[in-house]
Design a protein around this motif. Structure first.
Motif, PDB file in Angstrom:
ATOM      1  N   THR A  41       0.847  -1.196   0.000  1.00  0.00           N
ATOM      2  CA  THR A  41       0.000   0.000   0.000  1.00  0.00           C
ATOM      3  C   THR A  41       0.883   1.246   0.000  1.00  0.00           C
ATOM      4  O   THR A  41       2.080   1.164   0.292  1.00  0.00           O
ATOM      5  CB  THR A  41      -0.903   0.024   1.254  1.00  0.00           C
ATOM      6  OG1 THR A  41      -0.066   0.072   2.409  1.00  0.00           O
ATOM      7  CG2 THR A  41      -1.801  -1.206   1.307  1.00  0.00           C
ATOM      8  N   LYS A  42       0.284   2.388  -0.304  1.00  0.00           N
ATOM      9  CA  LYS A  42       1.046   3.641  -0.344  1.00  0.00           C
ATOM     10  C   LYS A  42       1.726   3.963   1.000  1.00  0.00           C
ATOM     11  O   LYS A  42       2.905   4.296   1.020  1.00  0.00           O
ATOM     12  CB  LYS A  42       0.148   4.800  -0.763  1.00  0.00           C
ATOM     13  CG  LYS A  42      -0.216   4.786  -2.232  1.00  0.00           C
ATOM     14  CD  LYS A  42      -1.083   5.983  -2.580  1.00  0.00           C
ATOM     15  CE  LYS A  42      -1.503   5.944  -4.029  1.00  0.00           C
ATOM     16  NZ  LYS A  42      -2.266   7.150  -4.403  1.00  0.00           N
ATOM     17  N   VAL A  45       4.781   1.713   1.420  1.00  0.00           N
ATOM     18  CA  VAL A  45       5.889   2.091   0.531  1.00  0.00           C
ATOM     19  C   VAL A  45       6.590   3.324   1.093  1.00  0.00           C
ATOM     20  O   VAL A  45       7.817   3.375   1.155  1.00  0.00           O
ATOM     21  CB  VAL A  45       5.388   2.351  -0.912  1.00  0.00           C
ATOM     22  CG1 VAL A  45       6.488   2.948  -1.764  1.00  0.00           C
ATOM     23  CG2 VAL A  45       4.871   1.064  -1.536  1.00  0.00           C
ATOM     24  N   LYS A  46       5.811   4.308   1.520  1.00  0.00           N
ATOM     25  CA  LYS A  46       6.380   5.537   2.086  1.00  0.00           C
ATOM     26  C   LYS A  46       7.241   5.214   3.314  1.00  0.00           C
ATOM     27  O   LYS A  46       8.387   5.659   3.420  1.00  0.00           O
ATOM     28  CB  LYS A  46       5.257   6.503   2.477  1.00  0.00           C
ATOM     29  CG  LYS A  46       5.763   7.796   3.071  1.00  0.00           C
ATOM     30  CD  LYS A  46       4.641   8.746   3.400  1.00  0.00           C
ATOM     31  CE  LYS A  46       5.196  10.003   4.040  1.00  0.00           C
ATOM     32  NZ  LYS A  46       4.196  11.020   4.291  1.00  0.00           N
ATOM     33  N   SER A  59       5.253  12.198  -1.588  1.00  0.00           N
ATOM     34  CA  SER A  59       4.055  11.478  -2.015  1.00  0.00           C
ATOM     35  C   SER A  59       4.429  10.182  -2.719  1.00  0.00           C
ATOM     36  O   SER A  59       5.577   9.991  -3.112  1.00  0.00           O
ATOM     37  CB  SER A  59       3.218  12.343  -2.955  1.00  0.00           C
ATOM     38  OG  SER A  59       3.926  12.566  -4.158  1.00  0.00           O
ATOM     39  N   VAL A  60       3.436   9.302  -2.873  1.00  0.00           N
ATOM     40  CA  VAL A  60       3.625   8.014  -3.537  1.00  0.00           C
ATOM     41  C   VAL A  60       2.453   7.777  -4.490  1.00  0.00           C
ATOM     42  O   VAL A  60       1.301   7.947  -4.105  1.00  0.00           O
ATOM     43  CB  VAL A  60       3.678   6.857  -2.503  1.00  0.00           C
ATOM     44  CG1 VAL A  60       3.786   5.515  -3.197  1.00  0.00           C
ATOM     45  CG2 VAL A  60       4.819   7.038  -1.527  1.00  0.00           C
ATOM     46  N   GLN A  61       2.766   7.422  -5.732  1.00  0.00           N
ATOM     47  CA  GLN A  61       1.748   6.963  -6.678  1.00  0.00           C
ATOM     48  C   GLN A  61       2.071   5.518  -7.016  1.00  0.00           C
ATOM     49  O   GLN A  61       3.244   5.175  -7.158  1.00  0.00           O
ATOM     50  CB  GLN A  61       1.759   7.785  -7.983  1.00  0.00           C
ATOM     51  CG  GLN A  61       1.147   9.160  -7.865  1.00  0.00           C
ATOM     52  CD  GLN A  61       2.172  10.205  -7.498  1.00  0.00           C
ATOM     53  OE1 GLN A  61       3.320  10.129  -7.898  1.00  0.00           O
ATOM     54  NE2 GLN A  61       1.760  11.174  -6.701  1.00  0.00           N
ATOM     55  N   ILE A  62       1.027   4.706  -7.137  1.00  0.00           N
ATOM     56  CA  ILE A  62       1.224   3.287  -7.420  1.00  0.00           C
ATOM     57  C   ILE A  62       0.503   2.921  -8.715  1.00  0.00           C
ATOM     58  O   ILE A  62      -0.595   3.391  -8.974  1.00  0.00           O
ATOM     59  CB  ILE A  62       0.729   2.423  -6.247  1.00  0.00           C
ATOM     60  CG1 ILE A  62       1.709   2.561  -5.082  1.00  0.00           C
ATOM     61  CG2 ILE A  62       0.576   0.980  -6.642  1.00  0.00           C
ATOM     62  CD1 ILE A  62       1.432   1.711  -3.894  1.00  0.00           C
ATOM     63  N   ALA A  85       5.874   1.639  -7.904  1.00  0.00           N
ATOM     64  CA  ALA A  85       5.565   2.812  -7.107  1.00  0.00           C
ATOM     65  C   ALA A  85       6.460   3.962  -7.540  1.00  0.00           C
ATOM     66  O   ALA A  85       7.666   3.803  -7.669  1.00  0.00           O
ATOM     67  CB  ALA A  85       5.783   2.518  -5.630  1.00  0.00           C
ATOM     68  N   VAL A  87       7.853   7.258  -6.253  1.00  0.00           N
ATOM     69  CA  VAL A  87       8.051   7.907  -4.953  1.00  0.00           C
ATOM     70  C   VAL A  87       8.625   9.299  -5.182  1.00  0.00           C
ATOM     71  O   VAL A  87       9.706   9.452  -5.741  1.00  0.00           O
ATOM     72  CB  VAL A  87       9.004   7.071  -4.068  1.00  0.00           C
ATOM     73  CG1 VAL A  87       9.249   7.766  -2.746  1.00  0.00           C
ATOM     74  CG2 VAL A  87       8.440   5.676  -3.860  1.00  0.00           C
TER      75      VAL A  87
END
Length: 101
Positions: A41-42, A45-46, A59-62, A85, A87
């Protein structure tokens, strides 16, 4: 942070994604592209990037990447789908993969 959570964070990031597109994105948007676990999940990952590389994540986009169909003789096969991801780091932060030591 519990031992179980810490072990999970170490399993979330699989590898940096090195490609033309990833390099372009890194230069233009100051983002790093990682291959991540398919159930990541975001927030995971962060937390994993911040813990492993000691940087601040903005921020994180997946994105889910569908596996390609490939042919093995007469049989059609399919590669596994995977997740990547993007990042985005806080201004002034950077991760240098070239410096191993």
């Amino acid at each position: 942070m519990s031992q179980l959570q810490q072990e999970r964070l170490l399993q979330v990031l699989l590898a940096p994604q090195i490609s033309e597109k990833a390099t372009y994105v890194a230069d233009k948007n100051e983002q790093i592209v990682f291959r991540v676990a398919s159930d990541a999940t975001k927030p995971e990952v962060k937390a994993a990037v911040e813990q492993l590389f000691d940087v601040k994540v903005k921020s994180v986009q997946i994105a889910n990447v569908k596996g390609k169909e490939k042919r093995f003789g007469r049989i059609m096969g399919r590669r596994k789908a995977w997740k990547k991801a993007f990042v985005c780091l806080q201004p002034g932060q950077e991760i240098n993969f070239a410096a191993g030591e």
